[in-house]
Design an enzyme around this catalytic site. Structure first.
Site, short mmCIF file in Angstrom:
data_model
loop_
_atom_site.label_atom_id
_atom_site.label_comp_id
_atom_site.label_asym_id
_atom_site.label_seq_id
_atom_site.Cartn_x
_atom_site.Cartn_y
_atom_site.Cartn_z
N CYS A 60 -46.69 -1.11 -35.07
CA CYS A 60 -47.26 -0.44 -36.17
C CYS A 60 -47.48 1.55 -35.40
CB CYS A 60 -48.64 -0.84 -36.97
SG CYS A 60 -48.96 -1.83 -38.19
N GLU A 61 -46.88 2.03 -36.07
CA GLU A 61 -46.69 3.65 -35.53
C GLU A 61 -48.00 4.18 -36.05
OE1 GLU A 61 -44.80 6.63 -37.38
OE2 GLU A 61 -43.03 5.66 -36.37
#
Length: 145
Positions: A60-61
């Protein structure tokens, strides 16, 4: 009832069918995007003590955390949170399909079909799509352990 089962039942928790109905009623991507943000507001904030590196989702960014445990009845219960509004909404969509289910139901649920039906993959940026898959993989990894 265990702590995660209790925690995740706070508030209104939609199921996959109600998510499908809400997306069908929200005409167009702009309304669906607003719906995702509204869904994110349903997600209870994850307690600080659960926001540890060991619970952090990789891929996940934004920052996202996932905690899961199996209850005595064999079902899995998950708590998940993110520091990004849109990701919080995506978490609700995933949890609607996979939370409070058996490992077998989690493994066999057609997530690709679910996301395609909602139109998520074609509208999300590649990084958000990766984050969405990271949430699903995190849940499936915990449930298969």
């Amino acid at each position: 009832m265990n702590s995660l089962a209790t925690y995740t039942q706070i508030g209104v928790e939609p199921d996959a069918n109600s998510i499908r109905q809400q997306f069908a009623a929200a005409n167009g991507w702009e309304n669906q995007y607003r719906l995702i943000i509204q869904l994110g507001k349903l997600l209870p904030a994850l307690p600080t003590e659960w926001q540890q590196e060991e619970n952090r989702l990789k891929g996940c960014e934004s920052q996202a955390w996932l905690k899961g445990e199996k209850s005595e009845d064999g079902n899995w219960h998950f708590a998940c949170d993110s520091d990004a509004r849109i990701v919080r909404g995506l978490i609700v969509i995933v949890l609607a399909a996979l939370n409070h289910r058996s490992a077998e139901a989690i493994r066999t649920f057609d997530m690709d079909g679910y996301f395609a039906e909602l139109g998520l993959e074609k509208h999300l940026s590649p990084s958000r799509g990766n984050g969405l898959r990271a949430i699903v993989l995190g849940i499936r990894d915990l449930a298969s352990a």
